[in-house]
Enzyme design. Structure first.
Site, mmCIF file in Angstrom:
data_model
loop_
_atom_site.group_PDB
_atom_site.id
_atom_site.type_symbol
_atom_site.label_atom_id
_atom_site.label_comp_id
_atom_site.label_asym_id
_atom_site.label_seq_id
_atom_site.Cartn_x
_atom_site.Cartn_y
_atom_site.Cartn_z
ATOM 1 N N CYS A 1 -63.172 64.423 -4.319
ATOM 2 C CA CYS A 1 -63.360 62.971 -4.279
ATOM 3 C C CYS A 1 -63.467 62.628 -2.802
ATOM 4 O O CYS A 1 -62.646 63.095 -1.998
ATOM 5 C CB CYS A 1 -62.160 62.261 -4.903
ATOM 6 S SG CYS A 1 -62.142 60.470 -4.617
ATOM 7 N N THR A 2 -64.481 61.830 -2.447
ATOM 8 C CA THR A 2 -64.705 61.587 -1.021
ATOM 9 C C THR A 2 -63.638 60.687 -0.386
ATOM 10 O O THR A 2 -63.604 60.548 0.830
ATOM 11 C CB THR A 2 -66.109 60.994 -0.778
ATOM 12 O OG1 THR A 2 -66.287 59.856 -1.639
ATOM 13 C CG2 THR A 2 -67.181 62.025 -1.055
ATOM 14 N N HIS A 3 -62.783 60.097 -1.204
ATOM 15 C CA HIS A 3 -61.642 59.371 -0.618
ATOM 16 C C HIS A 3 -60.570 60.335 -0.107
ATOM 17 O O HIS A 3 -59.807 59.988 0.783
ATOM 18 C CB HIS A 3 -60.977 58.458 -1.661
ATOM 19 C CG HIS A 3 -61.712 57.166 -1.921
ATOM 20 N ND1 HIS A 3 -62.909 57.111 -2.581
ATOM 21 C CD2 HIS A 3 -61.378 55.875 -1.627
ATOM 22 C CE1 HIS A 3 -63.293 55.846 -2.684
ATOM 23 N NE2 HIS A 3 -62.385 55.075 -2.112
ATOM 24 N N TYR B 1 -64.266 53.814 -9.639
ATOM 25 C CA TYR B 1 -65.156 54.249 -10.705
ATOM 26 C C TYR B 1 -64.468 55.274 -11.607
ATOM 27 O O TYR B 1 -64.892 55.488 -12.742
ATOM 28 C CB TYR B 1 -66.399 54.930 -10.117
ATOM 29 C CG TYR B 1 -67.497 54.021 -9.622
ATOM 30 C CD1 TYR B 1 -67.283 52.671 -9.360
ATOM 31 C CD2 TYR B 1 -68.777 54.527 -9.407
ATOM 32 C CE1 TYR B 1 -68.316 51.860 -8.887
ATOM 33 C CE2 TYR B 1 -69.807 53.725 -8.950
ATOM 34 C CZ TYR B 1 -69.575 52.394 -8.690
ATOM 35 O OH TYR B 1 -70.596 51.610 -8.245
ATOM 36 N N GLY B 2 -63.460 55.938 -11.058
ATOM 37 C CA GLY B 2 -62.874 57.108 -11.720
ATOM 38 C C GLY B 2 -62.238 56.842 -13.063
ATOM 39 O O GLY B 2 -61.944 57.772 -13.810
ATOM 40 N N CYS C 1 -70.101 60.191 -3.604
ATOM 41 C CA CYS C 1 -69.077 59.845 -4.593
ATOM 42 C C CYS C 1 -69.170 60.916 -5.678
ATOM 43 O O CYS C 1 -70.204 61.050 -6.336
ATOM 44 C CB CYS C 1 -69.390 58.462 -5.177
ATOM 45 S SG CYS C 1 -68.290 57.977 -6.520
ATOM 46 N N ASN C 2 -68.109 61.693 -5.826
ATOM 47 C CA ASN C 2 -68.137 62.772 -6.823
ATOM 48 C C ASN C 2 -68.200 62.223 -8.232
ATOM 49 O O ASN C 2 -68.797 62.823 -9.121
ATOM 50 C CB ASN C 2 -66.884 63.639 -6.688
ATOM 51 C CG ASN C 2 -66.899 64.417 -5.403
ATOM 52 O OD1 ASN C 2 -67.393 65.513 -5.360
ATOM 53 N ND2 ASN C 2 -66.393 63.823 -4.340
ATOM 54 N N THR C 3 -67.565 61.068 -8.427
ATOM 55 C CA THR C 3 -67.518 60.491 -9.765
ATOM 56 C C THR C 3 -68.930 60.107 -10.203
ATOM 57 O O THR C 3 -69.360 60.422 -11.317
ATOM 58 C CB THR C 3 -66.574 59.276 -9.772
ATOM 59 O OG1 THR C 3 -65.323 59.695 -9.218
ATOM 60 C CG2 THR C 3 -66.366 58.737 -11.157
ATOM 61 N N ASP D 1 -71.048 54.993 -1.988
ATOM 62 C CA ASP D 1 -69.779 55.346 -2.644
ATOM 63 C C ASP D 1 -69.277 54.115 -3.394
ATOM 64 O O ASP D 1 -69.698 52.990 -3.125
ATOM 65 C CB ASP D 1 -68.729 55.796 -1.623
ATOM 66 C CG ASP D 1 -67.429 56.220 -2.300
ATOM 67 O OD1 ASP D 1 -67.490 56.904 -3.338
ATOM 68 O OD2 ASP D 1 -66.345 55.850 -1.823
ATOM 69 N N SER D 2 -68.356 54.362 -4.318
ATOM 70 C CA SER D 2 -67.746 53.252 -5.041
ATOM 71 C C SER D 2 -66.956 52.344 -4.091
ATOM 72 O O SER D 2 -66.705 51.194 -4.417
ATOM 73 C CB SER D 2 -66.789 53.803 -6.097
ATOM 74 O OG SER D 2 -65.794 54.578 -5.455
ATOM 75 N N GLU E 1 -57.952 52.287 -1.344
ATOM 76 C CA GLU E 1 -58.746 51.048 -1.234
ATOM 77 C C GLU E 1 -57.855 49.869 -0.837
ATOM 78 O O GLU E 1 -58.273 48.973 -0.116
ATOM 79 C CB GLU E 1 -59.458 50.734 -2.562
ATOM 80 C CG GLU E 1 -60.612 51.674 -2.891
ATOM 81 C CD GLU E 1 -61.881 51.408 -2.072
ATOM 82 O OE1 GLU E 1 -62.239 50.241 -1.888
ATOM 83 O OE2 GLU E 1 -62.496 52.397 -1.612
HETATM 84 N N1 DGL Z 1 -65.032 58.438 -3.686
HETATM 85 C C1 DGL Z 1 -65.205 58.490 -5.110
HETATM 86 C C2 DGL Z 1 -65.354 59.942 -5.549
HETATM 87 O O1 DGL Z 1 -65.727 60.776 -4.723
HETATM 88 C C3 DGL Z 1 -64.084 57.725 -5.754
HETATM 89 C C4 DGL Z 1 -64.382 57.339 -7.138
HETATM 90 C C5 DGL Z 1 -63.612 56.158 -7.649
HETATM 91 O O2 DGL Z 1 -63.982 55.036 -7.282
HETATM 92 O O3 DGL Z 1 -62.700 56.356 -8.448
HETATM 93 O O4 DGL Z 1 -65.164 60.296 -6.678
#
Ligand code: DGL
Length: 270
Positions: free
Chosen positions: A194-196, A39-40, A70-72, A7-8, A162
């Site tokens: 988003c996994t967050h 990353y978004g 990470c979905n992004t 993940d990011s 974060e």
């Molecule tokens: N957990 C990432 C996701 O699922 C977060 C992406 C990010 O860093 O913005 O998209």
């Protein structure tokens, strides 16, 4: 026999936790690219370059199979990686498909034509890059017809998580849910894309109200991975050691991860 989870930053820990409970004997190597999160707000090229670099690090750690938790990255980089980058003996899988299969009431790998499903009005909460990619809508269109999707780009939520600023994250979740509900007053289902966001699942559910079914990825991805590994047991790589790697400050990242998962997590430098 390690599997990599990327993940990011810290969000993929929600997936790691569910996978660790579902597959306790598989060593998991987690890599969080906290130095470059979020990353978004990045361009697709930037996300592709960062994701391939992180995935290479996980291949080097003995993982033949890497989950982009990470979905992004799944939305902006995965297709390009699978088409022209992933070596023949490795696999990289994303987190979108298991969630869409759950929403569309499909079993793993059911490739039958799109059909009507129960959810008609779906709210999608995701990062700006995921929303811009329209990857969710594209994957959904392969499987379901007649579903109206309203997407809300949730700027700022990943940064707040974060930074460990859960009060700000809560306020942002409420304001993004308000904004979505102005566009779609009565969604039947909400996707935390988003996994967050599972770290804020209670806040999303509270803001959306009890009638909205919230789909969150962690358990869906864990079940789907368990299923994949029964079909492809050889994809568990040669690595034998579990690890938590970060491109950020290991001390700071370990403290936040320990707080989120409520167990001691020790990161080392990637
Ligand atoms: N957990 C990432 C996701 O699922 C977060 C992406 C990010 O860093 O913005 O998209």
């Amino acid at each position: 026999m390690a599997v990599g989870i990327f993940d990011s930053g810290l969000g993929g820990l929600t997936v790691l936790d569910a996978v660790a409970k579902r597959l306790p004997d598989v060593p998991l190597v987690y890599l969080g690219d906290s130095a470059h999160a979020p990353y978004g707000v990045r361009t697709p090229d930037d996300i592709y370059n960062l994701t391939t670099a992180a995935t290479t690090r996980l291949f080097d750690a003995g993982c033949d199979l890497v989950i982009l938790a990470c979905n992004t990255a799944s939305a902006a980089a995965l297709r390009r990686m699978q088409e022209s980058w992933v070596p023949k003996d490795k696999r990289v899988l994303g987190v979108f498909v298991p969630m869409i299969e759950a929403l569309t009431e499909r079993q793993w790998g059911d490739n039958s034509p799109p059909r009507e499903v129960a959810a008609k009005h779906v709210a999608l909460f995701a990062t700006p890059a995921t929303v811009a990619s329209r990857a969710f809508q594209r994957e959904l269109a392969f499987r379901a017809i007649g579903v109206d999707v309203e997407a809300q780009a949730c700027g700022g939520v990943v940064d707040a998580i974060e930074d460990g600023d859960m009060i700000l994250a809560d306020a942002l979740v409420r304001s993004h849910v308000d904004a979505l509900m102005r566009k779609m007053p009565s969604p039947d289902a909400a996707i935390l894309g988003c996994t967050h966001y599972p770290l804020m699942e209670a806040e999303f559910q509270a803001a959306l109200g009890p009638d909205v079914k919230v789909f969150s990825q962690a358990n869906l991805v864990a079940d789907s991975l368990a299923d994949y590994l029964t079909r492809r047991p050889e994809m568990v790589g040669p690595g034998t050691d579990a690890a938590f790697l970060t491109t950020g400050d290991p001390k700071k990242v370990s403290a936040r991860a320990t707080q989120f998962l409520r167990r001691q997590i020790t990161f080392t430098a990637a």
